[in-house]
Scaffold this motif. Sequence first.
Motif, PDB file in Angstrom:
ATOM      1  N   GLY A  87       0.790  -1.221   0.000  1.00  0.00           N
ATOM      2  CA  GLY A  87       0.000   0.000   0.000  1.00  0.00           C
ATOM      3  C   GLY A  87       0.821   1.270   0.000  1.00  0.00           C
ATOM      4  O   GLY A  87       0.296   2.349  -0.276  1.00  0.00           O
ATOM      5  N   HIS A  88       2.097   1.167   0.303  1.00  0.00           N
ATOM      6  CA  HIS A  88       2.994   2.314   0.219  1.00  0.00           C
ATOM      7  C   HIS A  88       3.790   2.322  -1.086  1.00  0.00           C
ATOM      8  O   HIS A  88       4.132   3.386  -1.594  1.00  0.00           O
ATOM      9  N   VAL A  89       4.088   1.148  -1.602  1.00  0.00           N
ATOM     10  CA  VAL A  89       4.939   1.066  -2.791  1.00  0.00           C
ATOM     11  C   VAL A  89       4.244   1.628  -4.034  1.00  0.00           C
ATOM     12  O   VAL A  89       4.823   2.448  -4.755  1.00  0.00           O
ATOM     13  N   LEU A  90       3.019   1.229  -4.285  1.00  0.00           N
ATOM     14  CA  LEU A  90       2.335   1.678  -5.500  1.00  0.00           C
ATOM     15  C   LEU A  90       2.158   3.202  -5.551  1.00  0.00           C
ATOM     16  O   LEU A  90       2.544   3.828  -6.548  1.00  0.00           O
ATOM     17  N   PRO A  91       1.612   3.843  -4.518  1.00  0.00           N
ATOM     18  CA  PRO A  91       1.481   5.301  -4.595  1.00  0.00           C
ATOM     19  C   PRO A  91       2.833   6.007  -4.740  1.00  0.00           C
ATOM     20  O   PRO A  91       2.940   7.013  -5.442  1.00  0.00           O
ATOM     21  N   GLY A  92       3.853   5.476  -4.091  1.00  0.00           N
ATOM     22  CA  GLY A  92       5.185   6.057  -4.222  1.00  0.00           C
ATOM     23  C   GLY A  92       5.677   5.991  -5.654  1.00  0.00           C
ATOM     24  O   GLY A  92       6.165   6.983  -6.214  1.00  0.00           O
ATOM     25  N   ASP A  93       5.539   4.829  -6.264  1.00  0.00           N
ATOM     26  CA  ASP A  93       5.973   4.657  -7.656  1.00  0.00           C
ATOM     27  C   ASP A  93       5.192   5.570  -8.598  1.00  0.00           C
ATOM     28  O   ASP A  93       5.766   6.203  -9.485  1.00  0.00           O
ATOM     29  N   VAL A  94       3.889   5.650  -8.402  1.00  0.00           N
ATOM     30  CA  VAL A  94       3.048   6.504  -9.249  1.00  0.00           C
ATOM     31  C   VAL A  94       3.462   7.969  -9.086  1.00  0.00           C
ATOM     32  O   VAL A  94       3.556   8.714 -10.063  1.00  0.00           O
ATOM     33  N   SER A  95       3.766   8.386  -7.867  1.00  0.00           N
ATOM     34  CA  SER A  95       4.132   9.789  -7.640  1.00  0.00           C
ATOM     35  C   SER A  95       5.419  10.158  -8.378  1.00  0.00           C
ATOM     36  O   SER A  95       5.535  11.262  -8.915  1.00  0.00           O
ATOM     37  N   TYR A  96       6.380   9.249  -8.425  1.00  0.00           N
ATOM     38  CA  TYR A  96       7.628   9.530  -9.161  1.00  0.00           C
ATOM     39  C   TYR A  96       7.360   9.626 -10.663  1.00  0.00           C
ATOM     40  O   TYR A  96       7.930  10.477 -11.351  1.00  0.00           O
ATOM     41  N   LYS A  97       6.492   8.769 -11.176  1.00  0.00           N
ATOM     42  CA  LYS A  97       6.152   8.817 -12.614  1.00  0.00           C
ATOM     43  C   LYS A  97       5.439  10.123 -12.956  1.00  0.00           C
ATOM     44  O   LYS A  97       5.722  10.750 -13.982  1.00  0.00           O
ATOM     45  N   ILE A  98       4.512  10.538 -12.100  1.00  0.00           N
ATOM     46  CA  ILE A  98       3.796  11.795 -12.342  1.00  0.00           C
ATOM     47  C   ILE A  98       4.771  12.968 -12.283  1.00  0.00           C
ATOM     48  O   ILE A  98       4.703  13.884 -13.106  1.00  0.00           O
TER      49      ILE A  98
ATOM     50  N   GLU B 156       5.179  15.307  -1.355  1.00  0.00           N
ATOM     51  CA  GLU B 156       4.502  14.993  -0.091  1.00  0.00           C
ATOM     52  C   GLU B 156       4.137  13.509  -0.038  1.00  0.00           C
ATOM     53  O   GLU B 156       4.302  12.854   0.994  1.00  0.00           O
ATOM     54  N   ILE B 157       3.657  12.973  -1.148  1.00  0.00           N
ATOM     55  CA  ILE B 157       3.361  11.532  -1.206  1.00  0.00           C
ATOM     56  C   ILE B 157       4.640  10.737  -0.976  1.00  0.00           C
ATOM     57  O   ILE B 157       4.666   9.787  -0.182  1.00  0.00           O
ATOM     58  N   GLN B 158       5.719  11.134  -1.626  1.00  0.00           N
ATOM     59  CA  GLN B 158       6.999  10.431  -1.477  1.00  0.00           C
ATOM     60  C   GLN B 158       7.508  10.492  -0.046  1.00  0.00           C
ATOM     61  O   GLN B 158       8.099   9.528   0.451  1.00  0.00           O
ATOM     62  N   ARG B 159       7.258  11.593   0.629  1.00  0.00           N
ATOM     63  CA  ARG B 159       7.688  11.734   2.022  1.00  0.00           C
ATOM     64  C   ARG B 159       7.025  10.662   2.900  1.00  0.00           C
ATOM     65  O   ARG B 159       7.597  10.197   3.875  1.00  0.00           O
ATOM     66  N   HIS B 160       5.834  10.243   2.497  1.00  0.00           N
ATOM     67  CA  HIS B 160       5.098   9.230   3.267  1.00  0.00           C
ATOM     68  C   HIS B 160       5.313   7.814   2.749  1.00  0.00           C
ATOM     69  O   HIS B 160       4.856   6.861   3.384  1.00  0.00           O
ATOM     70  N   THR B 161       5.959   7.665   1.607  1.00  0.00           N
ATOM     71  CA  THR B 161       6.097   6.319   1.033  1.00  0.00           C
ATOM     72  C   THR B 161       7.550   5.857   0.875  1.00  0.00           C
ATOM     73  O   THR B 161       7.776   4.679   0.652  1.00  0.00           O
ATOM     74  N   ASP B 162       8.521   6.747   0.999  1.00  0.00           N
ATOM     75  CA  ASP B 162       9.921   6.340   0.840  1.00  0.00           C
ATOM     76  C   ASP B 162      10.388   5.459   2.003  1.00  0.00           C
ATOM     77  O   ASP B 162      11.197   4.559   1.817  1.00  0.00           O
ATOM     78  N   ILE B 163       9.899   5.736   3.183  1.00  0.00           N
ATOM     79  CA  ILE B 163      10.129   4.872   4.353  1.00  0.00           C
ATOM     80  C   ILE B 163       8.754   4.397   4.804  1.00  0.00           C
ATOM     81  O   ILE B 163       7.869   5.205   5.095  1.00  0.00           O
ATOM     82  N   ILE B 164       8.581   3.096   4.861  1.00  0.00           N
ATOM     83  CA  ILE B 164       7.297   2.520   5.253  1.00  0.00           C
ATOM     84  C   ILE B 164       7.345   2.285   6.761  1.00  0.00           C
ATOM     85  O   ILE B 164       8.047   1.399   7.243  1.00  0.00           O
ATOM     86  N   ASP B 165       6.626   3.133   7.500  1.00  0.00           N
ATOM     87  CA  ASP B 165       6.570   3.039   8.961  1.00  0.00           C
ATOM     88  C   ASP B 165       5.385   2.172   9.355  1.00  0.00           C
ATOM     89  O   ASP B 165       4.236   2.574   9.170  1.00  0.00           O
ATOM     90  N   CYS B 166       5.664   1.014   9.905  1.00  0.00           N
ATOM     91  CA  CYS B 166       4.617   0.060  10.276  1.00  0.00           C
ATOM     92  C   CYS B 166       4.632  -0.085  11.796  1.00  0.00           C
ATOM     93  O   CYS B 166       5.559  -0.671  12.355  1.00  0.00           O
ATOM     94  N   GLY B 167       3.613   0.447  12.436  1.00  0.00           N
ATOM     95  CA  GLY B 167       3.589   0.428  13.895  1.00  0.00           C
ATOM     96  C   GLY B 167       2.384  -0.293  14.458  1.00  0.00           C
ATOM     97  O   GLY B 167       1.380  -0.500  13.780  1.00  0.00           O
ATOM     98  N   GLU B 168       2.517  -0.656  15.729  1.00  0.00           N
ATOM     99  CA  GLU B 168       1.398  -1.251  16.445  1.00  0.00           C
ATOM    100  C   GLU B 168       0.275  -0.228  16.590  1.00  0.00           C
ATOM    101  O   GLU B 168       0.515   0.984  16.511  1.00  0.00           O
ATOM    102  N   LYS B 169      -0.935  -0.707  16.838  1.00  0.00           N
ATOM    103  CA  LYS B 169      -2.127   0.154  16.920  1.00  0.00           C
ATOM    104  C   LYS B 169      -1.930   1.374  17.812  1.00  0.00           C
ATOM    105  O   LYS B 169      -2.339   2.480  17.475  1.00  0.00           O
ATOM    106  N   GLU B 170      -1.317   1.182  18.969  1.00  0.00           N
ATOM    107  CA  GLU B 170      -1.221   2.284  19.933  1.00  0.00           C
ATOM    108  C   GLU B 170      -0.272   3.402  19.508  1.00  0.00           C
ATOM    109  O   GLU B 170      -0.344   4.501  20.042  1.00  0.00           O
ATOM    110  N   VAL B 171       0.587   3.139  18.513  1.00  0.00           N
ATOM    111  CA  VAL B 171       1.519   4.174  18.065  1.00  0.00           C
ATOM    112  C   VAL B 171       1.331   4.581  16.607  1.00  0.00           C
ATOM    113  O   VAL B 171       1.886   5.581  16.160  1.00  0.00           O
ATOM    114  N   ASP B 172       0.569   3.814  15.862  1.00  0.00           N
ATOM    115  CA  ASP B 172       0.392   4.059  14.425  1.00  0.00           C
ATOM    116  C   ASP B 172      -1.080   4.361  14.156  1.00  0.00           C
ATOM    117  O   ASP B 172      -1.919   3.462  14.155  1.00  0.00           O
ATOM    118  N   GLY B 173      -1.367   5.627  13.918  1.00  0.00           N
ATOM    119  CA  GLY B 173      -2.747   6.082  13.764  1.00  0.00           C
ATOM    120  C   GLY B 173      -3.493   5.500  12.576  1.00  0.00           C
ATOM    121  O   GLY B 173      -4.714   5.556  12.529  1.00  0.00           O
TER     122      GLY B 173
END
Length: 137
Positions: free
Chosen positions: A72-83, A98-115
């Motif tokens: 779910g992070h890889v596809l939007p990141g790739d599309v943003s670079y193409k655009i 801005e999209i790349q800022r959220h997709t270049d590093i995939i932050d995967c956290g537990e429920k209590e820390v990852d909104g």
Amino acid sequence: MEFKKLTIENNNININVEEEKWIRIRHDKDLEKALEELGNLPIAKRAKEEYRKRHGKDIQIETNSLAVEISGHVLPGDVSYKIQELNLGKTINKLMEEIQRHTDIIDCGEKEVDGNRFIWDMLQIKPLIQDKREETK
């Protein structure tokens, strides 16, 4: 933040599991190659194993949820670079950054820390979870 190279069946991903409750994966060509060859499920399983090895306990993220989050992070990141390559103007380029800022590093956290954990938990549907090793058997 330092990333460690993690090998998964002759594929590498760059991962950081230093912080409790978080798995971080760098979205780069190595990850894209691993996704293409293995699918997201083997990557999620191996990332969780690495977390367990580092912390001596399991991370409280379902494996399928982690797998979906990776893709779910890889596809939007790739599309943003193409655009961005289309050079559609400053406003569009800033949005793509801005999209790349959220997709270049995939932050995967537990429920209590990852909104947004609930989103990935909700998207745990079969078509989004891939183990390409199983598909070739």
